[in-house]
Design a protein around this motif. Structure first.
Motif, PDB file in Angstrom:
ATOM      1  N   GLY A  95       0.819  -1.215   0.000  1.00  0.00           N
ATOM      2  CA  GLY A  95       0.000   0.000   0.000  1.00  0.00           C
ATOM      3  C   GLY A  95       0.849   1.260   0.000  1.00  0.00           C
ATOM      4  O   GLY A  95       0.443   2.304  -0.475  1.00  0.00           O
ATOM      5  N   TRP A  96       2.021   1.195   0.586  1.00  0.00           N
ATOM      6  CA  TRP A  96       2.989   2.298   0.530  1.00  0.00           C
ATOM      7  C   TRP A  96       4.368   1.692   0.731  1.00  0.00           C
ATOM      8  O   TRP A  96       4.507   0.466   0.704  1.00  0.00           O
ATOM      9  N   LEU A  97       5.402   2.543   0.883  1.00  0.00           N
ATOM     10  CA  LEU A  97       6.766   2.005   0.909  1.00  0.00           C
ATOM     11  C   LEU A  97       7.495   2.375   2.205  1.00  0.00           C
ATOM     12  O   LEU A  97       8.275   3.332   2.253  1.00  0.00           O
TER      13      LEU A  97
ATOM     14  N   MET B  53       4.399   8.952  -7.641  1.00  0.00           N
ATOM     15  CA  MET B  53       3.524   7.800  -7.398  1.00  0.00           C
ATOM     16  C   MET B  53       3.993   6.923  -6.246  1.00  0.00           C
ATOM     17  O   MET B  53       3.225   6.113  -5.729  1.00  0.00           O
ATOM     18  N   PHE B  54       5.273   7.042  -5.891  1.00  0.00           N
ATOM     19  CA  PHE B  54       5.768   6.236  -4.772  1.00  0.00           C
ATOM     20  C   PHE B  54       5.491   6.973  -3.467  1.00  0.00           C
ATOM     21  O   PHE B  54       5.816   8.146  -3.313  1.00  0.00           O
TER      22      PHE B  54
ATOM     23  N   ILE C 252       6.281   3.697 -20.353  1.00  0.00           N
ATOM     24  CA  ILE C 252       4.940   4.274 -20.260  1.00  0.00           C
ATOM     25  C   ILE C 252       4.776   4.937 -18.902  1.00  0.00           C
ATOM     26  O   ILE C 252       5.248   4.415 -17.880  1.00  0.00           O
ATOM     27  N   ARG C 253       4.115   6.099 -18.876  1.00  0.00           N
ATOM     28  CA  ARG C 253       3.977   6.795 -17.593  1.00  0.00           C
ATOM     29  C   ARG C 253       3.181   5.925 -16.625  1.00  0.00           C
ATOM     30  O   ARG C 253       2.237   5.225 -17.006  1.00  0.00           O
ATOM     31  N   GLY C 254       3.546   5.982 -15.359  1.00  0.00           N
ATOM     32  CA  GLY C 254       3.017   5.063 -14.367  1.00  0.00           C
ATOM     33  C   GLY C 254       1.515   5.123 -14.169  1.00  0.00           C
ATOM     34  O   GLY C 254       0.875   4.121 -13.858  1.00  0.00           O
ATOM     35  N   GLU C 255       0.940   6.310 -14.363  1.00  0.00           N
ATOM     36  CA  GLU C 255      -0.492   6.469 -14.102  1.00  0.00           C
ATOM     37  C   GLU C 255      -1.344   5.693 -15.095  1.00  0.00           C
ATOM     38  O   GLU C 255      -2.488   5.358 -14.804  1.00  0.00           O
ATOM     39  N   LEU C 256      -0.803   5.434 -16.283  1.00  0.00           N
ATOM     40  CA  LEU C 256      -1.601   4.780 -17.323  1.00  0.00           C
ATOM     41  C   LEU C 256      -1.612   3.267 -17.121  1.00  0.00           C
ATOM     42  O   LEU C 256      -1.095   2.492 -17.927  1.00  0.00           O
TER      43      LEU C 256
ATOM     44  N   GLY D 247       5.445   8.641 -12.262  1.00  0.00           N
ATOM     45  CA  GLY D 247       4.957   9.978 -11.969  1.00  0.00           C
ATOM     46  C   GLY D 247       6.050  11.018 -11.982  1.00  0.00           C
ATOM     47  O   GLY D 247       6.491  11.469 -10.932  1.00  0.00           O
ATOM     48  N   ALA D 248       6.509  11.401 -13.155  1.00  0.00           N
ATOM     49  CA  ALA D 248       7.497  12.466 -13.300  1.00  0.00           C
ATOM     50  C   ALA D 248       7.505  12.905 -14.763  1.00  0.00           C
ATOM     51  O   ALA D 248       7.926  12.153 -15.629  1.00  0.00           O
ATOM     52  N   TYR D 249       7.016  14.113 -15.007  1.00  0.00           N
ATOM     53  CA  TYR D 249       6.961  14.678 -16.366  1.00  0.00           C
ATOM     54  C   TYR D 249       8.329  14.654 -17.033  1.00  0.00           C
ATOM     55  O   TYR D 249       8.446  14.410 -18.231  1.00  0.00           O
ATOM     56  N   ILE D 250       9.361  14.899 -16.247  1.00  0.00           N
ATOM     57  CA  ILE D 250      10.697  15.051 -16.815  1.00  0.00           C
ATOM     58  C   ILE D 250      11.189  13.763 -17.483  1.00  0.00           C
ATOM     59  O   ILE D 250      12.079  13.796 -18.325  1.00  0.00           O
ATOM     60  N   CYS D 251      10.596  12.620 -17.132  1.00  0.00           N
ATOM     61  CA  CYS D 251      11.002  11.363 -17.761  1.00  0.00           C
ATOM     62  C   CYS D 251      10.530  11.274 -19.208  1.00  0.00           C
ATOM     63  O   CYS D 251      10.858  10.314 -19.913  1.00  0.00           O
ATOM     64  N   GLY D 252       9.770  12.261 -19.687  1.00  0.00           N
ATOM     65  CA  GLY D 252       9.455  12.319 -21.100  1.00  0.00           C
ATOM     66  C   GLY D 252      10.574  12.992 -21.883  1.00  0.00           C
ATOM     67  O   GLY D 252      10.645  12.896 -23.096  1.00  0.00           O
ATOM     68  N   GLU D 253      11.474  13.678 -21.170  1.00  0.00           N
ATOM     69  CA  GLU D 253      12.700  14.211 -21.798  1.00  0.00           C
ATOM     70  C   GLU D 253      13.587  13.002 -22.046  1.00  0.00           C
ATOM     71  O   GLU D 253      13.765  12.169 -21.151  1.00  0.00           O
TER      72      GLU D 253
END
Lengths: 157, 472
Positions: free
Chosen positions: A39-41, A69-70, B123-127, B167-173
Motif C-alpha cells: 500500500g505504501w513504501l 507515485m511512490f 509508459i507513464r506510471g499512471e496509465l 509519476g514524473a513529467y521530466i522522464c518524457g525528456e
C-alpha cells in the motif's frame, strides 16, 4: 515487515527483462510490485528492495522521493487524485477538489482520513484532457466528472 | 475530400486491441514488407516519407536513426517514449489502449532498420490500463512468433518489455527517460553525447514517440509517397490533434498535417463552448506560447511569401498536399496558422504535440499562466538552479497577481525572470516554463495591469460543464 514470497519472485522475474549486469534497472518495477502489496513504501521495505536489486538503501530513498507515485507514508484504501492542470481546471476540477476536502475532511497531500478510507492528492496532468475533469481513484480513471457523479462513485467505495 | 485515417481508423473496433482483430483489420502487413528490405532501405523509405517526431520536437525520424554509429557491434536499444504528460496531450494513451499492435508492428520495423534486438516501452506510471493492454499485446506477439528469437521466421531476435514510470513529467525528456529506465531519478543528462551514440546502459539508443512509431506500418503498406502526400511538403502524414479546454466538442481529431488551427477548432471541434468568444489557444501542450485571434503580419508574410530561404533551400512555399482545397487567407490572424512543425514557429510558438487547449473570453489569462507555471515548478527535476528556483519565483509572482497583490512593475519583473531561465538549463524544461509566461505577459499585459489596479481577479468563477470525448 517484509515482502511476501510472491512479491520477491515477481521482482526476481522483473530483473530478467534487463541485461544481467544491470539489475538496478528493475528498481521502478520492484517498487511498483512492493507498493501494490503493502500500500505504501515503509523504510524496511525500501531496504529490502535495495538488497534485491543491488543498490544502496539511500539510492532507493532518493528514487522513492523523486517520483510522485511512490508513497513514503500511508494513503487511504481509496486514494483520490484530482487533476489540477489547465484543461481540467477549465472544466471545474477545483470545485471537485474542494468538494472532496469538505465532505470527507481531507487535506491534500497529507495523511488519510481517520478510518483509513480516503486520502486526497492534487496531481498534475493525467493525460485525459479531452474528457476533463478527471479524477483518478487508485488505478482507475473517472473521466468527465461532475460533483454528483463523483460523490456517487465515492459513496459506493 | 474524405480525410484519410492512418492511426484512428480502427479505434471504434474493440477487437482491434487483440492480435487477431488487428490482423483482421489488415495489421502486420507493413512489417512483412519491411522485413524483406535491407535495413538501410527501410531508413530511406522513412526519410522519403518525411516522418517527423510527434513527441514535440518534430525531428525527422529517419535522420535520427542514422546517427547510430554504423560500425558499433554491441547491443543497441529502442526506447519508445510513452511518458505522455504534457498538459493538454492525451493522444498516445489512446493509441496504446485502442491500437497496441500498431505500436508493436512499428517497433519491429524500426528495430530492423537500426539493428536493434531489445526495445522498452517507457509508459507513464499512471496509465495502468494502457500498460496492461500493451503487456497483453506484447505477450500475444511473442506467442505468435512476431517477437522472440525468430521474428517472422527471419532468424532475428527482438525482445520487447513494457516499463512503467512512476509519476514524473521530466522522464518524457529523452535522457531523463534513460536515467529513469536505469533505475535512477529522472534527471536529464548533458548532450552531447546524444543517446544515438551513448544512450541506455551506455549503448546506442533510439528514442521515438508512440505516435511516430505507430505511423510506420501504414508507410510500408502504402508507400512513402502516399504518406508524404497526406501532409505538407516538409512533413508527411496525418497528425492526431487532441483538443481540450473550452471547445464545444473536445476530442482527438486525426487530420492532415498542416490543417489550420481555425479549422480544427471551428470545423471539427464545433467552435467555442457555449457559443462564447475565443480569447486564445495554447497550440501544442502547456509549453507552447499562447496564440490570440489577432491579425498577424508574420503569418501573412509566411503564407504568401514562404519560408525564409535559410530554413529550406529547395522550395519557398510550403505545400499542403493533404488539403488541396485550402486557400491561404489574405489577412490571417494567429489562429489561422497551419498546424505543422514548420508553420507554427513562424509566429513564435510551436506545434509541440498538436494538443490545442482553447481558452474562451471568460478565461483569466493570469490564472491560466499560474496553472501552467505551477505545473513546471512541480515537475522541475531540481538539477539546474535557474529552473528549480525560477519556476518557483514565477509561481509566487503569478500567485500575487491572481490574488490582487501585484505591484507596479511586476509584469516586467515576471518577464525578466522568464528570460533568465530561458537557455540556461541542461534540458528544455526551463525553456518550456519560460516561453508560456513570456507569451502571456506579452499578449495579455493589459489584463495583468487590470489585476494589479483592481486588486483582484476581475473574472467570475468559471462554470463550464464537463463534456464527453469525441474521436473523429
Amino acid at each position: 515487515m517484509a515482502l511476501s514470497k510472491n512479491a520477491v519472485a515477481a521482482i526476481e522475474q522483473a530483473k530478467t527483462r534487463y541485461p544481467p549486469d544491470q539489475p538496478q534497472a528493475a528498481l521502478l518495477p520492484a517498487l511498483h510490485i512492493a507498493q501494490a502489496e503493502v500500500g505504501w513504501l515503509p523504510l524496511e521495505i525500501q531496504e529490502e528492495i535495495a538488497g534485491l536489486v543491488g543498490v544502496k538503501p539511500s539510492h532507493v530513498r532518493e528514487v522513492v522521493t523523486f517520483y510522485t507515485m511512490f508513497k513514503d507514508h500511508p494513503v487511504g484504501r481509496h486514494h483520490i487524485q484530482v487533476c489540477r492542470s489547465v484543461s481540467c481546471c477549465l472544466r471545474g476540477a477545483d470545485k471537485l477538489a474542494e468538494l472532496v476536502q469538505e465532505r470527507y475532511g481531507l487535506k491534500p497531500d497529507s495523511m488519510p482520513s481517520a478510518d483509513g478510507r480516503f486520502s486526497l492528492e492534487l496531481v498534475e496532468c493525467l493525460a485525459s484532457c479531452g474528457s476533463a475533469p478527471v479524477v483518478q481513484i487508485n488505478d482507475d480513471y473517472h473521466e468527465s466528472m461532475d460533483a454528483k457523479t463523483l460523490v456517487d462513485t465515492l459513496e459506493k467505495l | 475530400m474524405a480525410v484519410v485515417k492512418v492511426l484512428t481508423e480502427f479505434w471504434g473496433d474493440p477487437e482491434n486491441r487483440t492480435l487477431a482483430g488487428y490482423e483482421k483489420n489488415g495489421g502486420y502487413q507493413g512489417v512483412r514488407k519491411a522485413l524483406k528490405m535491407e535495413p538501410a532501405e527501410i531508413g530511406n523509405v522513412v526519410k522519403e516519407a518525411k516522418v517527423r517526431g510527434a513527441g514535440g520536437a518534430g525531428f525527422p525520424a529517419g535522420i535520427k536513426w542514422g546517427f547510430v554509429p554504423k560500425d558499433y557491434t554491441g547491443p543497441r536499444y529502442l526506447c519508445i517514449n510513452a511518458d505522455e504528460s504534457e498538459p493538454g496531450t492525451y493522444k498516445d494513451r489512446y493509441i496504446m489502449e485502442r491500437d497496441p499492435h500498431r505500436l508493436i508492428e512499428g517497433a519491429i520495423i524500426l528495430c530492423r532498420a537500426v539493428g536493434i534486438e531489445t526495445f522498452y516501452i517507457y509508459i507513464r506510471g499512471e496509465l495502468v490500463k494502457a500498460a496492461k493492454i500493451l503487456e497483453e499485446a506484447v505477450k500475444e506477439a511473442y506467442a505468435k512468433g512476431y517477437l522472440g528469437t525468430d521474428v517472422f521466421g527471419t532468424g532475428k531476435t527482438l525482445h520487447g518489455t513494457v516499463h512503467r514510470g512512476a509519476g514524473a513529467y521530466i522522464c518524457g525528456e529523452e535522457t531523463g527517460l534513460l536515467n529513469s529506465l536505469e533505475g535512477k531519478t529522472g534527471q536529464p543528462r548533458y548532450k552531447p553525447p546524444f543517446p544515438a551514440v551513448t544512450g541506455l546502459f551506455g549503448k546506442p539508443t533510439i528514442i521515438n514517440n508512440v505516435e511516430t512509431i505507430a505511423n510506420l506500418p501504414a508507410i510500408f503498406v502504402n508507400g512513402a509517397k502516399w504518406f508524404l502526400d497526406l501532409g505538407v511538403s516538409t512533413a508527411g502524414g496525418t497528425k492526431l490533434y487532441p483538443i481540450s479546454g473550452l471547445v464545444e466538442r473536445p476530442g482527438i481529431y486525426e487530420l492532415p498535417l498542416g490543417t489550420s488551427l481555425h479549422d480544427i477548432i471551428y470545423e471539427y471541434g464545433g467552435g467555442i463552448a457555449g457559443g462564447r468568444k475565443l480569447k486564445g489557444v495554447i497550440p501544442g501542450g502547456a509549453s507552447c506560447p499562447v496564440l490570440v485571434p489577432e491579425p498577424s503580419e508574420a503569418l501573412r508574410k509566411y503564407l504568401h511569401e514562404g519560408l525564409p530561404r535559410m530554413i529550406r533551400g529547395e522550395e519557398k512555399l510550403v505545400r499542403f498536399e493533404g488539403r488541396p482545397e485550402w486557400k491561404r487567407p489574405e489577412n490571417p490572424t494567429e489562429i489561422d496558422v497551419p498546424m505543422d512543425y514548420d508553420s507554427v514557429p513562424m509566429i513564435k510558438s510551436m506545434l509541440g504535440t498538436g494538443a490545442a487547449m482553447i481558452l474562451d473570453d471568460q478565461t483569466c489569462p493570469v490564472h491560466t499562466a499560474l496553472r501552467i507555471t505551477m505545473f513546471f515548478h512541480h515537475e522541475s527535476c531540481g538539477q539546474c538552479v535557474p529552473c528549480r528556483e525560477g519556476t518557483g519565483w514565477m509561481e509566487k509572482l503569478l500567485h500575487r497577481f491572481e490574488h490582487g497583490e501585484g505591484r507596479e512593475g511586476d509584469e516586467d519583473k515576471l518577464f525578466a525572470m522568464a528570460s533568465r531561465i530561458e537557455g540556461t538549463t541542461i534540458c528544455a524544461l526551463g525553456d518550456a516554463a519560460a516561453w508560456p509566461v513570456q507569451a502571456f505577459v506579452r499578449k495579455f499585459r493589459h489584463e495583468f495591469e487590470e489585476h494589479r489596479k483592481l486588486g483582484r481577479c476581475p473574472y467570475p468563477e468559471h462554470t463550464v460543464r464537463p463534456s464527453p470525448l469525441y474521436i473523429a
